[in-house]
Design a protein around this motif. Structure first.
Motif, PDB file in Angstrom:
ATOM      1  N   ASP A  87      23.315  76.488  96.326  1.00 25.62           N
ATOM      2  CA  ASP A  87      22.038  77.242  96.072  1.00 25.62           C
ATOM      3  C   ASP A  87      22.696  78.784  95.484  1.00 25.62           C
ATOM      4  OD1 ASP A  87      22.074  78.303  98.327  1.00 25.62           O
ATOM      5  OD2 ASP A  87      20.844  77.115  99.959  1.00 25.62           O
ATOM      6  N   GLU A  88      21.437  79.543  95.238  1.00 21.88           N
ATOM      7  CA  GLU A  88      21.139  81.015  94.550  1.00 21.88           C
ATOM      8  C   GLU A  88      19.448  81.525  94.100  1.00 21.88           C
ATOM      9  OE1 GLU A  88      22.057  84.242  94.644  1.00 21.88           O
ATOM     10  OE2 GLU A  88      24.112  84.500  92.763  1.00 21.88           O
ATOM     11  N   TYR A  89      19.847  82.479  94.740  1.00 18.24           N
ATOM     12  CA  TYR A  89      18.232  82.975  94.799  1.00 18.24           C
ATOM     13  C   TYR A  89      17.996  83.326  93.315  1.00 18.24           C
ATOM     14  CZ  TYR A  89      18.228  84.538 100.004  1.00 18.24           C
ATOM     15  OH  TYR A  89      18.258  84.544 101.150  1.00 18.24           O
ATOM     16  N   PHE A  90      16.291  83.663  92.865  1.00 24.45           N
ATOM     17  CA  PHE A  90      16.521  83.820  90.733  1.00 24.45           C
ATOM     18  C   PHE A  90      15.241  84.761  91.253  1.00 24.45           C
ATOM     19  CE2 PHE A  90      13.943  82.611  87.786  1.00 24.45           C
ATOM     20  CZ  PHE A  90      14.909  82.695  86.065  1.00 24.45           C
ATOM     21  N   PRO A  91      15.067  85.638  90.639  1.00 20.68           N
ATOM     22  CA  PRO A  91      15.918  85.933  89.784  1.00 20.68           C
ATOM     23  C   PRO A  91      17.027  86.998  91.347  1.00 20.68           C
ATOM     24  CG  PRO A  91      14.321  87.322  89.783  1.00 20.68           C
ATOM     25  CD  PRO A  91      13.635  86.557  90.136  1.00 20.68           C
ATOM     26  N   MET A  92      18.286  87.056  90.217  1.00 17.95           N
ATOM     27  CA  MET A  92      19.472  87.787  90.974  1.00 17.95           C
ATOM     28  C   MET A  92      20.742  87.689  89.863  1.00 17.95           C
ATOM     29  SD  MET A  92      20.156  88.799  93.938  1.00 17.95           S
ATOM     30  CE  MET A  92      19.025  88.256  94.402  1.00 17.95           C
ATOM     31  N   GLN A  93      21.251  89.183  89.984  1.00 12.98           N
ATOM     32  CA  GLN A  93      22.221  89.731  89.483  1.00 12.98           C
ATOM     33  C   GLN A  93      23.493  89.159  90.366  1.00 12.98           C
ATOM     34  OE1 GLN A  93      22.523  90.663  85.983  1.00 12.98           O
ATOM     35  NE2 GLN A  93      20.333  90.973  86.577  1.00 12.98           N
ATOM     36  N   PRO A  94      24.580  89.063  89.592  1.00 14.76           N
ATOM     37  CA  PRO A  94      25.507  88.542  90.625  1.00 14.76           C
ATOM     38  C   PRO A  94      26.099  89.675  90.942  1.00 14.76           C
ATOM     39  CG  PRO A  94      25.959  88.531  87.620  1.00 14.76           C
ATOM     40  CD  PRO A  94      24.612  88.926  88.038  1.00 14.76           C
ATOM     41  N   GLU A  95      26.267  91.142  90.708  1.00 18.42           N
ATOM     42  CA  GLU A  95      26.575  91.535  91.854  1.00 18.42           C
ATOM     43  C   GLU A  95      25.822  92.710  92.367  1.00 18.42           C
ATOM     44  OE1 GLU A  95      24.542  93.572  87.749  1.00 18.42           O
ATOM     45  OE2 GLU A  95      25.956  92.018  88.056  1.00 18.42           O
ATOM     46  N   ALA A  96      25.141  91.847  92.599  1.00 19.66           N
ATOM     47  CA  ALA A  96      23.657  92.846  93.837  1.00 19.66           C
ATOM     48  C   ALA A  96      24.226  91.938  94.995  1.00 19.66           C
ATOM     49  CB  ALA A  96      22.388  91.697  93.721  1.00 19.66           C
ATOM     50  N   LEU A  97      23.997  93.034  95.950  1.00 22.60           N
ATOM     51  CA  LEU A  97      24.675  92.748  97.327  1.00 22.60           C
ATOM     52  C   LEU A  97      23.747  91.484  97.864  1.00 22.60           C
ATOM     53  CD1 LEU A  97      24.098  96.595  98.890  1.00 22.60           C
ATOM     54  CD2 LEU A  97      26.282  95.067  98.652  1.00 22.60           C
ATOM     55  N   GLN A  98      22.610  90.686  97.123  1.00 23.85           N
ATOM     56  CA  GLN A  98      22.330  89.749  98.331  1.00 23.85           C
ATOM     57  C   GLN A  98      23.053  88.125  97.539  1.00 23.85           C
ATOM     58  OE1 GLN A  98      20.496  92.124  97.425  1.00 23.85           O
ATOM     59  NE2 GLN A  98      20.073  92.971  98.687  1.00 23.85           N
ATOM     60  N   SER A  99      24.197  88.490  96.216  1.00 22.93           N
ATOM     61  CA  SER A  99      24.335  87.616  95.469  1.00 22.93           C
ATOM     62  C   SER A  99      24.949  86.409  95.982  1.00 22.93           C
ATOM     63  CB  SER A  99      24.860  88.102  94.069  1.00 22.93           C
ATOM     64  OG  SER A  99      25.221  86.938  93.415  1.00 22.93           O
ATOM     65  N   TYR A 100      24.269  85.375  96.051  1.00 29.53           N
ATOM     66  CA  TYR A 100      25.306  84.431  96.736  1.00 29.53           C
ATOM     67  C   TYR A 100      27.042  84.653  95.421  1.00 29.53           C
ATOM     68  CZ  TYR A 100      22.024  82.461  99.598  1.00 29.53           C
ATOM     69  OH  TYR A 100      20.990  82.511 100.888  1.00 29.53           O
ATOM     70  N   ARG A 101      26.536  85.127  94.457  1.00 33.48           N
ATOM     71  CA  ARG A 101      28.086  84.937  93.887  1.00 33.48           C
ATOM     72  C   ARG A 101      29.695  85.912  94.510  1.00 33.48           C
ATOM     73  NH1 ARG A 101      31.269  82.717  90.137  1.00 33.48           N
ATOM     74  NH2 ARG A 101      29.069  81.719  89.200  1.00 33.48           N
TER      75      ARG A 101
END
Length: 660
Positions: A87-101
C-alpha cells in the motif's frame, strides 16, 4: 523457540489459523527473516525469481534488519527477488517522510543488491482519475511475475491487513480506499497530527493478498492482543478483514507472547485440557474465575470450580477453601504502603517484610521514557517514596521534543526575547532566535522535521515542565537527570534502533547513583515504541552491572499506566493511594502543560493522560475490592524483574526501532 504442540493439538479447538508464538519480537524477526531467506535461496537454485509481497510500519522493521544482516554477513542475494508493496498513502510524494517508498528504501532496498526495476510500490502521485487503471495494471504485473510466493503482513487495531478496512470483501482487488478514523488516529504521530494524515490510500485488496502462496502476519505487543485473538479464534467477518486469513491454506500468524496474551492457550489454558498447576497458574485461574462469576475469592465454592472448567484444579489442589486462602493471601501480600520498605521502628506484628527492607532509607532511581511518564504512571508511588524519606532520582530518558506544539514553541521564544530585553541579556541574539523560530515554524510543512534550534527549544519546554512536576512531588532539582538518549534525537517520529551509546549512558547513571531500587516503564502497548526501546536500555544496563556490589541488592520494578495496566495476576507490588495522594499526582501531571488538554501524540485514547492514569488506578483498586480485599481509592501496580529473567516474564523485549 516457538511453543511446541503435541500431535493432538488442543489449541486447534479454538485457533482457526496457525499461530507461532515466541517469547520476544527479536526471535520472531529472526524466524521470519530466516523463512524468507530460505525461500529466496530455494528459488535462486532453480533459476526462478522469488516474488515477495512486503509491508511497512514498525512491525516488519526487525525482519528487514535481519535480512540486511544476512545479505552482508551470509551472502544472501536479492538479485532474483521481485517485490510488490501492499500500500501507499494517497496523495503522497515519494520523498516525503511518511512515504512508504522512502520507508522501503531506508529500511531495506538501499542496503541490499535488489534490482530497482524489480521493486514495485503503489504510486501516490497519480491523478485520481488514473488510479483505477493503475491498480488493475499493478495486479497484472503481480500475475506476470508469477504471483506472490510469500506475502508479509502486519495488522491494524481495526483488524485491517494492508489498508483493507472493516467492510472490505474477501475478493476485493487493489484499489483506492478511504481510511478508517481509527487507522488515521494510529498514524497521527507519523504525520505530526491527525489533521495531516491523508484520508485515502492505495492498497492491495484482500483478494490480491489471497493469491499469495503463503501469508505471514506478524504482531507485537499487548496493544495488538485483542484483535489477534479475534482474528485467530473468532468468526470470519468482513468487519475484521484479518479473520479472512482463516480460509487461506498457507496463512500463519507469527507473534510475541504479548500479542498472543489474549489467546485461550495463554489466557485460559485450562479450558483446552490438562495444565501444569504452578502457583502463578493457580492464581491466574482463580482470579479469572472470581471475575467471571463476580464473586470474591474467599466465596468461591467447589461447584464454582467444577462448573467453569476447573475440575482438574479442584481435584488436584482442592478443596476450594484451601485454594481460595492461598490465592487470597498472595494477593493480600502484594499490597504495601511502603514501596521502599519499612524502617525497623515502624514495623508492626504481621508485616510482610522483604530482605531489602533492612536498607532504609534507599536510593531510588525512576526511569521515565518521556518527561511525563514518571508522574503519569507511578506518580503516587513516587510521592510516597519521597514522603517516606528515600533519596529519589528521576531519569528522563528522552527529550520528548517532538511532542510539543509549534504554537508553544513560538510562545516560549517570544517570552525568552522579552525576558532578555527586560534584563538586558544579549537582546540581539534572543531576537534572532525568536525570528528564526517563528519563520521556521510558519514555513514548515506538515510532517516536516524541525530545525535544530526549534528542537532544542521544544526540549527545553519539556525539561521545564519535568522540573516543575519534580518539585511538585518533592524531588530535589539536582536529582532530576535528563539523559537525551541518542536513539531518540532524530527530530523525526521514527527513531533509530537502540545503540551502544544509549546503553552506556544508562549504565553510567546506574553506577553513579548505585540505587537500591530501580523503576522502569514496562509498557509494550505504547503505540510508538519508545517505551520498549527505553526498557531494553535499562535491562541491558542492569545486566551489565550485575557483578557490581550495589546491583546485588538492587530491586527492579516495572510500572505501567500510560497505555495499559498490569493484569491483576501479574502484580507483585500494589501501592494503594489515598484521595489526597491522587490529587497530588494529578497536580504533578498538570505541570506538563504542553501535554495538557490536547497532546500532540495522544494515541487512540481520547482521554487526557491524567484521566487515563486515574481511571486505570481506580479500576485496579476496584478490582482488588471485588476480589475481596481492602477497598482503596486507587492502586498503582508493579511487577518485579530480575536480570536473569526471560524478558517475556516481564513482558519486555524487542529490537524494533521506536517512534515518538
Amino acid at each position: 523457540m516457538p511453543r511446541s504442540l503435541s500431535t493432538y493439538d488442543p489449541t486447534r479447538q479454538r485457533e482457526r489459523v496457525t499461530a507461532h508464538v515466541y517469547a520476544q519480537p527479536a526471535e520472531v524477526n529472526r524466524a521470519v527473516a530466516g523463512t524468507i531467506a530460505k525461500l529466496i535461496r530455494e528459488r535462486a537454485e532453480t533459476g526462478k525469481p522469488c516474488v515477495l509481497g512486503l509491508a511497512t510500519g514498525s512491525t516488519p522493521v526487525g525482519v528487514y534488519d535481519e535480512l540486511i544482516r544476512l545479505h552482508r554477513e551470509e551472502g544472501l542475494s536479492f538479485k532474483n527477488v521481485v517485490t510488490f508493496n501492499l500500500d501507499e498513502y494517497f496523495p503522497m510524494q515519494p520523498e516525503a517522510l511518511q512515504s512508504y517508498r522512502r520507508f522501503m528504501q531506508e529500511h531495506l532496498f538501499d542496503h541490499v543488491d535488489i534490482d530497482p526495476a524489480n521493486v514495485h510500490i503503489p504510486d501516490g502521485t497519480l491523478p485520481a482519475d488514473e488510479v483505477a487503471q493503475y491498480c488493475a495494471d499493478y495486479e497484472r504485473k503481480i500475475e506476470e511475475a508469477g504471483g506472490l510466493d510469500l506475502q508479509l503482513l502486519g495488522i491494524g487495531r481495526t483488524g485491517h491487513i494492508g489498508f483493507n478496512e472493516p467492510g472490505s470483501p474477501k475478493d476485493s482487488p487493489t484499489r483506492l480506499i478511504w481510511l478508517d478514523k481509527l487507522t488515521r488516529l494510529d498514524a497521527a504521530s507519523d504525520f505530526f497530527g491527525y489533521e495531516h494524515v491523508p484520508s485515502r490510500a492505495i492498497t492491495m485488496g484482500v483478494g490480491s493478498i489471497f493469491t499469495a502462496k503463503r501469508v505471514i502476519l506478524m504482531a507485537f505487543g499487548e496493544g495488538k492482543a485483542p484483535v489477534i485473538a479475534r482474528a485467530v479464534e473468532g468468526e470470519i467477518s468482513a468487519n475484521l478483514p484479518a479473520s479472512y486469513l482463516q480460509e487461506h491454506p498457507q496463512a500463519e500468524f507469527w507473534l510475541d507472547e504479548a500479542a498472543a496474551a489474549e489467546l485461550t492457550r495463554f489466557k485460559r489454558p485450562w479450558l483446552l485440557g490438562p495444565v501444569h498447576w504452578t502457583d502463578a497458574r493457580i492464581r491466574q485461574a482463580v482470579i479469572w474465575l472470581a471475575r467471571d462469576i463476580d464473586k470474591p475469592v474467599l466465596k468461591l465454592t467447589d461447584e464454582d470450580y467444577n462448573e467453569h472448567g476447573l475440575q482438574e484444579l479442584i481435584a488436584e489442589h482442592g478443596p476450594a477453601y484451601d485454594i481460595n486462602r492461598q490465592v487470597f493471601r498472595t494477593l493480600q501480600q502484594t499490597i504495601t504502603g511502603w514501596p521502599g520498605g519499612k524502617p525497623r521502628d515502624a514495623r508492626e506484628p504481621g508485616d510482610v517484610l522483604r530482605p531489602a527492607d533492612d536498607v532504609y532509607p534507599k536510593r531510588v532511581l525512576i526511569f521515565s521514557p518521556h518527561p511525563d511518564d514518571d508522574v503519569i504512571s507511578m506518580g503516587g508511588t513516587l510521592i510516597r517514596l519521597v514522603d517516606q524519606g528515600h533519596e529519589v532520582h528521576v531519569a528522563y530518558q528522552t527529550s520528548g521534543n517532538i511532542a510539543v506544539f509549534d504554537d508553544d514553541a513560538i510562545r516560549f521564544a517570544d517570552f525568552a526575547a522579552e525576558f532578555n530585553e527586560m534584563f538586558g541579556i544579549d537582546h540581539k541574539r534572543s531576537t534572532e532566535l525568536e525570528q528564526h523560530v517563528e519563520t521556521a515554524l510558519k514555513n514548515k510543512k506538515p510532517g516536516h522535521v524541525d530545525s535544530n534550534e526549534v528542537q532544542r527549544l521544544k526540549g527545553l519546554i519539556r525539561r521545564g515542565e519535568a522540573r516543575a512536576a519534580g518539585r511538585s512531588c518533592g524531588v530535589p532539582i539536582e536529582n532530576l537527570h535528563f539523559m537525551d538518549l541518542p536513539f531518540y534525537e532524530t527530530g523525526k517520529v521514527r527513531k533509530k534502533p537502540l545503540g551502544e551509546d544509549d546503553i552506556k549512558l544508562t549504565l553510567d547513571l546506574l553506577n553513579r547513583i548505585k540505587p537500591h531500587q530501580v523503576y522502569a516503564a514496562g509498557d509494550l502497548s505504547d503505540p510508538h515504541g519508545t517505551h520498549r526501546t527505553c526498557l531494553n536500555a535499562v535491562m541491558e544496563a542492569v545486566r551489565r552491572a550485575s557483578s557490581e556490589s550495589w546491583a546485588k541488592q538492587c530491586e527492579v520494578w516495572l510500572y505501567r499506566g500510560a497505555w495499559q495496566e498490569w493484569e491483576p495476576e501479574k502484580i507483585e507490588m500494589a501501592v494503594p493511594l489515598s484521595p489526597q495522594e491522587m490529587l497530588r499526582k494529578r497536580t504533578a501531571i498538570f505541570k506538563h502543560e504542553s501535554q495538557k488538554d490536547k497532546a500532540l501524540f495522544p494515541g487512540i485514547d481520547p482521554r487526557e493522560f491524567w484521566q487515563r492514569a486515574e481511571d486505570r488506578n481506580m479500576a485496579t483498586a476496584k478490582l482488588y475490592d471485588q476480589l475481596g480485599l481492602a477497598e482503596y481509592e486507587a492502586i498503582e501496580g508493579f511487577v518485579r524483574w530480575h536480570p536473569t529473567d526471560e524478558p517475556a516474564k516481564a513482558a519486555a523485549a524487542g529490537t524494533a526501532s521506536a517512534s515518538v
